[in-house]
Scaffold this motif. Structure first.
Motif, PDB file in Angstrom:
ATOM      1  N   GLU A  97       8.899   2.535  -8.459  1.00 18.38           N
ATOM      2  CA  GLU A  97       8.361   3.272  -7.307  1.00 18.38           C
ATOM      3  C   GLU A  97       7.738   2.316  -6.291  1.00 18.38           C
ATOM      4  O   GLU A  97       7.980   2.429  -5.078  1.00 18.38           O
ATOM      5  CB  GLU A  97       7.321   4.292  -7.778  1.00 18.38           C
ATOM      6  CG  GLU A  97       6.680   5.081  -6.652  1.00 18.38           C
ATOM      7  CD  GLU A  97       5.585   6.012  -7.137  1.00 18.38           C
ATOM      8  OE1 GLU A  97       5.051   6.777  -6.306  1.00 18.38           O
ATOM      9  OE2 GLU A  97       5.231   5.964  -8.331  1.00 18.38           O
ATOM     10  N   ILE A  98       6.942   1.374  -6.779  1.00 17.88           N
ATOM     11  CA  ILE A  98       6.305   0.421  -5.874  1.00 17.88           C
ATOM     12  C   ILE A  98       7.347  -0.484  -5.222  1.00 17.88           C
ATOM     13  O   ILE A  98       7.243  -0.821  -4.032  1.00 17.88           O
ATOM     14  CB  ILE A  98       5.252  -0.421  -6.622  1.00 17.88           C
ATOM     15  CG1 ILE A  98       4.067   0.453  -7.039  1.00 17.88           C
ATOM     16  CG2 ILE A  98       4.773  -1.587  -5.768  1.00 17.88           C
ATOM     17  CD1 ILE A  98       3.272   1.032  -5.882  1.00 17.88           C
TER      18      ILE A  98
ATOM     19  N   TRP B 178      -1.894  -4.963  -1.238  1.00 15.22           N
ATOM     20  CA  TRP B 178      -2.342  -3.910  -0.331  1.00 15.22           C
ATOM     21  C   TRP B 178      -3.803  -4.150   0.019  1.00 15.22           C
ATOM     22  O   TRP B 178      -4.542  -4.787  -0.731  1.00 15.22           O
ATOM     23  CB  TRP B 178      -2.141  -2.516  -0.931  1.00 15.22           C
ATOM     24  CG  TRP B 178      -3.037  -2.175  -2.096  1.00 15.22           C
ATOM     25  CD1 TRP B 178      -2.836  -2.517  -3.406  1.00 15.22           C
ATOM     26  CD2 TRP B 178      -4.253  -1.426  -2.053  1.00 15.22           C
ATOM     27  NE1 TRP B 178      -3.861  -2.033  -4.186  1.00 15.22           N
ATOM     28  CE2 TRP B 178      -4.740  -1.343  -3.381  1.00 15.22           C
ATOM     29  CE3 TRP B 178      -4.983  -0.807  -1.036  1.00 15.22           C
ATOM     30  CZ2 TRP B 178      -5.914  -0.683  -3.708  1.00 15.22           C
ATOM     31  CZ3 TRP B 178      -6.162  -0.145  -1.361  1.00 15.22           C
ATOM     32  CH2 TRP B 178      -6.610  -0.091  -2.672  1.00 15.22           C
TER      33      TRP B 178
ATOM     34  N   HIS C 221       8.507  -0.815   3.444  1.00 14.12           N
ATOM     35  CA  HIS C 221       7.501  -1.376   4.340  1.00 14.12           C
ATOM     36  C   HIS C 221       7.930  -2.740   4.893  1.00 14.12           C
ATOM     37  O   HIS C 221       7.678  -3.038   6.067  1.00 14.12           O
ATOM     38  CB  HIS C 221       6.164  -1.496   3.614  1.00 14.12           C
ATOM     39  CG  HIS C 221       5.547  -0.179   3.271  1.00 14.12           C
ATOM     40  ND1 HIS C 221       4.439  -0.040   2.471  1.00 14.12           N
ATOM     41  CD2 HIS C 221       5.894   1.086   3.641  1.00 14.12           C
ATOM     42  CE1 HIS C 221       4.116   1.234   2.359  1.00 14.12           C
ATOM     43  NE2 HIS C 221       4.981   1.935   3.052  1.00 14.12           N
TER      44      HIS C 221
ATOM     45  N   LEU D  18       8.819   1.368  -2.355  1.00 15.77           N
ATOM     46  CA  LEU D  18       7.840   1.489  -1.273  1.00 15.77           C
ATOM     47  C   LEU D  18       7.683   0.158  -0.537  1.00 15.77           C
ATOM     48  O   LEU D  18       7.697   0.115   0.703  1.00 15.77           O
ATOM     49  CB  LEU D  18       6.509   1.952  -1.871  1.00 15.77           C
ATOM     50  CG  LEU D  18       5.312   2.161  -0.961  1.00 15.77           C
ATOM     51  CD1 LEU D  18       4.483   3.327  -1.474  1.00 15.77           C
ATOM     52  CD2 LEU D  18       4.451   0.900  -0.919  1.00 15.77           C
TER      53      LEU D  18
ATOM     54  N   VAL E  34      -0.766  -4.498  -7.271  1.00 14.66           N
ATOM     55  CA  VAL E  34      -0.091  -3.246  -7.610  1.00 14.66           C
ATOM     56  C   VAL E  34       0.754  -3.477  -8.860  1.00 14.66           C
ATOM     57  O   VAL E  34       1.158  -4.609  -9.140  1.00 14.66           O
ATOM     58  CB  VAL E  34       0.835  -2.759  -6.474  1.00 14.66           C
ATOM     59  CG1 VAL E  34       0.039  -2.314  -5.272  1.00 14.66           C
ATOM     60  CG2 VAL E  34       1.843  -3.844  -6.086  1.00 14.66           C
TER      61      VAL E  34
ATOM     62  N   ARG F  13      -6.217   1.764   3.049  1.00 12.35           N
ATOM     63  CA  ARG F  13      -5.936   3.140   2.623  1.00 12.35           C
ATOM     64  C   ARG F  13      -6.884   4.076   3.338  1.00 12.35           C
ATOM     65  O   ARG F  13      -8.074   3.820   3.425  1.00 12.35           O
ATOM     66  CB  ARG F  13      -6.093   3.301   1.108  1.00 12.35           C
ATOM     67  CG  ARG F  13      -5.455   4.584   0.569  1.00 12.35           C
ATOM     68  CD  ARG F  13      -5.332   4.542  -0.953  1.00 12.35           C
ATOM     69  NE  ARG F  13      -4.442   5.584  -1.419  1.00 12.35           N
ATOM     70  CZ  ARG F  13      -4.834   6.823  -1.728  1.00 12.35           C
ATOM     71  NH1 ARG F  13      -6.113   7.159  -1.592  1.00 12.35           N
ATOM     72  NH2 ARG F  13      -3.961   7.721  -2.146  1.00 12.35           N
TER      73      ARG F  13
ATOM     74  N   GLY G  79       0.804  -1.209   0.000  1.00 13.03           N
ATOM     75  CA  GLY G  79       0.000   0.000   0.000  1.00 13.03           C
ATOM     76  C   GLY G  79       0.839   1.261   0.000  1.00 13.03           C
ATOM     77  O   GLY G  79       2.058   1.222   0.199  1.00 13.03           O
ATOM     78  N   ASP G  80       0.200   2.398  -0.199  1.00 17.52           N
ATOM     79  CA  ASP G  80       0.940   3.654  -0.248  1.00 17.52           C
ATOM     80  C   ASP G  80       1.026   4.331   1.122  1.00 17.52           C
ATOM     81  O   ASP G  80       1.441   5.488   1.222  1.00 17.52           O
ATOM     82  CB  ASP G  80       0.340   4.611  -1.282  1.00 17.52           C
ATOM     83  CG  ASP G  80      -1.107   4.987  -0.983  1.00 17.52           C
ATOM     84  OD1 ASP G  80      -1.667   4.470   0.018  1.00 17.52           O
ATOM     85  OD2 ASP G  80      -1.682   5.780  -1.746  1.00 17.52           O
ATOM     86  N   GLU G  81       0.630   3.610   2.169  1.00 16.40           N
ATOM     87  CA  GLU G  81       0.764   4.102   3.537  1.00 16.40           C
ATOM     88  C   GLU G  81       1.641   3.153   4.333  1.00 16.40           C
ATOM     89  O   GLU G  81       1.680   1.948   4.065  1.00 16.40           O
ATOM     90  CB  GLU G  81      -0.612   4.217   4.210  1.00 16.40           C
ATOM     91  CG  GLU G  81      -1.561   5.167   3.494  1.00 16.40           C
ATOM     92  CD  GLU G  81      -2.962   5.139   4.089  1.00 16.40           C
ATOM     93  OE1 GLU G  81      -3.257   4.207   4.882  1.00 16.40           O
ATOM     94  OE2 GLU G  81      -3.755   6.033   3.769  1.00 16.40           O
TER      95      GLU G  81
END
Length: 282
Positions: free
Chosen positions: A120-121, A101, A128, A124, A115, A104, A71-73
């Motif tokens: 970029e992923i 993910w 994590h 990330l 995803v 959110r 996820g992006d968090e």
């Protein structure tokens, strides 16, 4: 002393008594059990009591479904703390999560969502995984997902993505053979080539499960449903994998239309026999 784990089963509440009563010798000597930690993040009660009883006799693994590592968090720190408390209490021999993910904006989705495998992923996910491993005090095994829809934005082949993630973070891989078959069928690639490309030294665990054709699209879209026996195609892929990489702790998953415990033990025994055969060849 708990037996050395070979083939295991996902532990279901309706099977607690039979699981606890399984003898540690004989056909089920290497039997172990896996649970989702999210089902045991409680202060007390019968579930924890049963799990303590089973853990006293059998090895245990914790297979997370809620960290949302892709996820992006950042991973939820309270969730990590509850996860760590279970690790400290039950001392599982394996701890794993998914490359997916599910959270959110404080909202949890009851699924493991995909995803794109972009640079970029990858950065990330590695951040994590690093954070989760530090908080949990354990090396994680990360599971490959099932694919149902072609996504745009991939910079990495799936196996290369997993290998690079492991290289950067020190995590291991949990290879779900059914997920590979489902993805290969849906996306049109070779499951055999995928499995042959995975470095054996990174594989810490293997999962086996059943799948089903989509109610609308039929065999054109396979679903990782976990509600049927392991297919003969997946068994053949599993035999191919362990013949190359050697014996690995192997879990037979069943989450829907769960049969009697004895039926699951038959599948567990088949996986255990395959592992014994792979060891003999090695």
């Amino acid at each position: 002393m708990s037996p050395v784990p070979t083939a295991g089963l996902g532990l279901k509440p309706q099977h607690y008594p039979e699981a606890a009563a399984c003898p540690a010798a004989g056909a089920q000597r290497g039997l172990w059990f896996e649970v989702h930690p999210e089902n045991y993040m409680v202060a007390g009660g019968p579930r924890l009591s049963w799990l303590e009883t089973i853990r006293a006799a059998r090895p245990l693994s914790l297979h997370g479904v809620g960290l949302s590592l892709a996820g992006d968090e950042r991973p939820d720190r309270e969730h990590l703390a509850r996860f760590r408390a279970l690790i400290d209490r039950f001392e599982p021999f394996l701890v794993s999560e998914h490359l997916a993910w599910s959270r959110r904006g404080g909202v949890y989705h009851p699924d493991l969502l995909p995803v794109p495998r972009s640079r970029e992923i990858l950065n990330l996910v590695c951040d994590h995984v690093d954070e989760a491993q530090q908080a949990l005090g354990r090396r994680l095994l990360i599971e490959n997902p099932s694919a149902y829809l072609a996504l745009a934005g991939h910079d990495w082949d799936e196996v290369d993505f997993l290998v690079e993630m492991a290289r950067r973070t020190g995590c291991g891989l949990l290879i779900d053979v059914n997920n590979v078959h489902v993805s290969a069928s849906n996306m049109g690639f070779s499951a055999e080539a995928w499995l042959d490309a995975v470095p054996g030294g990174l594989v810490g665990e293997v999962h086996l499960a059943g799948h089903s054709p989509d109610p609308v699209w039929g065999e054109a879209l396979l679903i990782d449903s976990h509600d049927t026996p392991v297919s003969e195609t997946v068994w053949a892929l599993y035999d191919r994998l362990i013949a190359r990489i050697g014996s690995r702790p192997t879990l037979v998953e069943r989450d829907g239309d769960v049969p009697e415990f004895s039926v699951l033990l038959d599948e567990q025994a088949r996986a255990a026999a395959a592992l014994t055969a792979a060891e003999a060849v090695a």
